[in-house]
Scaffold this motif. Structure first.
Motif, short mmCIF file in Angstrom:
data_model
loop_
_atom_site.label_atom_id
_atom_site.label_comp_id
_atom_site.label_asym_id
_atom_site.label_seq_id
_atom_site.Cartn_x
_atom_site.Cartn_y
_atom_site.Cartn_z
N GLN A 33 0.83 -1.21 0.00
CA GLN A 33 0.00 0.00 0.00
C GLN A 33 0.86 1.25 0.00
N ARG A 34 1.97 1.24 0.70
CA ARG A 34 2.89 2.39 0.67
C ARG A 34 3.45 2.58 -0.72
N ARG A 35 3.74 1.46 -1.39
CA ARG A 35 4.27 1.57 -2.76
C ARG A 35 3.22 2.17 -3.68
N ARG A 36 1.96 1.82 -3.47
CA ARG A 36 0.89 2.42 -4.27
C ARG A 36 0.79 3.92 -3.99
N LEU A 37 1.02 4.30 -2.74
CA LEU A 37 1.02 5.72 -2.42
C LEU A 37 2.18 6.43 -3.11
N ASP A 38 3.35 5.79 -3.16
CA ASP A 38 4.48 6.37 -3.89
C ASP A 38 4.10 6.64 -5.35
N VAL A 39 3.39 5.69 -5.95
CA VAL A 39 2.95 5.87 -7.33
C VAL A 39 1.92 7.00 -7.41
N ALA A 40 1.01 7.07 -6.44
CA ALA A 40 0.03 8.16 -6.43
C ALA A 40 0.73 9.52 -6.42
N LEU A 41 1.79 9.64 -5.62
CA LEU A 41 2.53 10.90 -5.56
C LEU A 41 3.31 11.13 -6.86
N GLY A 42 3.68 10.05 -7.54
CA GLY A 42 4.37 10.19 -8.81
C GLY A 42 3.47 10.67 -9.93
N VAL A 43 2.16 10.38 -9.84
CA VAL A 43 1.25 10.73 -10.94
C VAL A 43 0.33 11.89 -10.61
N ILE A 44 0.36 12.39 -9.36
CA ILE A 44 -0.59 13.43 -8.97
C ILE A 44 -0.42 14.70 -9.80
N GLY A 45 0.78 14.95 -10.28
CA GLY A 45 0.99 16.14 -11.10
C GLY A 45 0.53 15.99 -12.54
N GLY A 46 -0.05 14.84 -12.88
CA GLY A 46 -0.48 14.60 -14.26
C GLY A 46 0.68 14.56 -15.22
N PRO A 47 1.75 13.77 -14.91
CA PRO A 47 2.95 13.80 -15.75
C PRO A 47 2.71 13.21 -17.14
#
Length: 289
Positions: free
Chosen positions: A140-154
């Motif tokens: 779940q933490r790894r999924r959060l890392d991904v969420a933070l990676g995509v939150i900017g709409g890269p």
């Protein structure tokens, strides 16, 4: 600039990087198309992470030409950086915040972020949205890392060994997430040690060894080009399973037919796998025998 260059999210020519007397990247060339899932495979120390760091603008190169989303990462502006998401192996967020608080907080760093609730749903964290990060499992933490990676709409997402430590079920859920992001138009560069993961996700891949690309192409094309041995498996009359790796599977099957006098129990013939090709290209095939 040619039309082909405009179609590339990543364009690299002659990339080099040394650390003292050690050459980490030794003349790498890459062309990654927009909307593509591209894999970088190689053993530890091959130069994968250094290459990704240079693409992201966190590491200066010694030589070579690099263009990421039309800009040189070494001089990337704040606006350019907002278009590039990254998930490192050891990333983690403040333990006392909740998932929702963290995603909303990071969204404020970007000029045009994705909706935090949408990102939480995309990464499968709805049920944990109000949980503190310290209470999350590793997956779940790894999924959060991904969420933070995509939150900017890269437009480009760089993933460095994203599923290290995942159990098989968590890894397959993560694969679904990556496919969803790719379907949404995000260009993804993935480094991984899991050959099954590369085969499941990437459109094309490059195998890196000793700082150089030793092969590049679609997984199926690489198997066909560099695979040399098939595996012939069968069952002996006493029920013992047997298997033989061979470069001449038809001859092996013909010999078995003669020995069995016809039908061969449990016969299967499996072509070379991506793992076989990878081990051969990186010089590790003999170590596994």
């Amino acid at each position: 600039m040619t039309a082909q260059r405009y179609e590339l999210a990543v364009h690299v020519r002659g990339l080099r990087k040394r650390y003292g007397g050690v050459t980490a990247v030794d003349g790498i060339d890459l062309g990654i198309r927009r909307g593509e899932v591209f894999g970088l495979l190689g053993p530890n120390g091959a130069g994968k992470s250094t290459t990704v760091e240079i693409l992201q603008g966190n590491r200066h190169r010694d030589a070579g030409e690099v263009s990421v989303l039309g800009s040189d990462p070494a001089t990337g502006t704040r606006a350019w950086r907002s278009r590039v998401g990254i998930v490192w192996q050891d990333e983690s967020a403040p333990a006392e915040l909740t998932v929702r608080e963290t995603v909303r907080h990071f969204a404020r760093y970007y000029p045009r972020p994705r909706d935090p609730e949408e990102v939480i749903a995309l990464t499968g964290l709805e049920a944990k949205a109000d949980s503190r990060i310290k209470a999350l499992s590793g997956g779940q933490r790894r999924r959060l890392d991904v969420a933070l990676g995509v939150i900017g709409g890269p437009d480009l997402l760089l993933l460095d060994e994203p599923t290290t430590g995942f159990d098989p079920a968590a890894r397959r859920r993560f694969w679904s997430l990556i496919r969803a992001l790719a379907d949404d138009g995000t260009t993804i560069v993935l480094t991984t040690h899991y050959l099954e993961e590369a085969e499941a996700l990437v459109h094309r891949l490059a195998v890196v060894a000793r700082g150089r690309i030793v092969a590049e192409g679609e997984p199926g094309a690489l198997r066909e080009r560099y695979g040399t041995e098939a595996t012939v498996a069968w069952t002996e009359p006493d029920g013992t399973p047997r298997a033989e790796r061979t470069g001449t599977p038809a001859r092996t099957v013909a010999g078995l037919m003669g020995r069995f006098g016809g039908e061969i129990p449990g016969l299967t013939v499996t072509g070379p796998t991506l793992e076989d090709v990878y081990l051969r290209l990186t010089g590790q095939a003999e170590e596994t025998r």
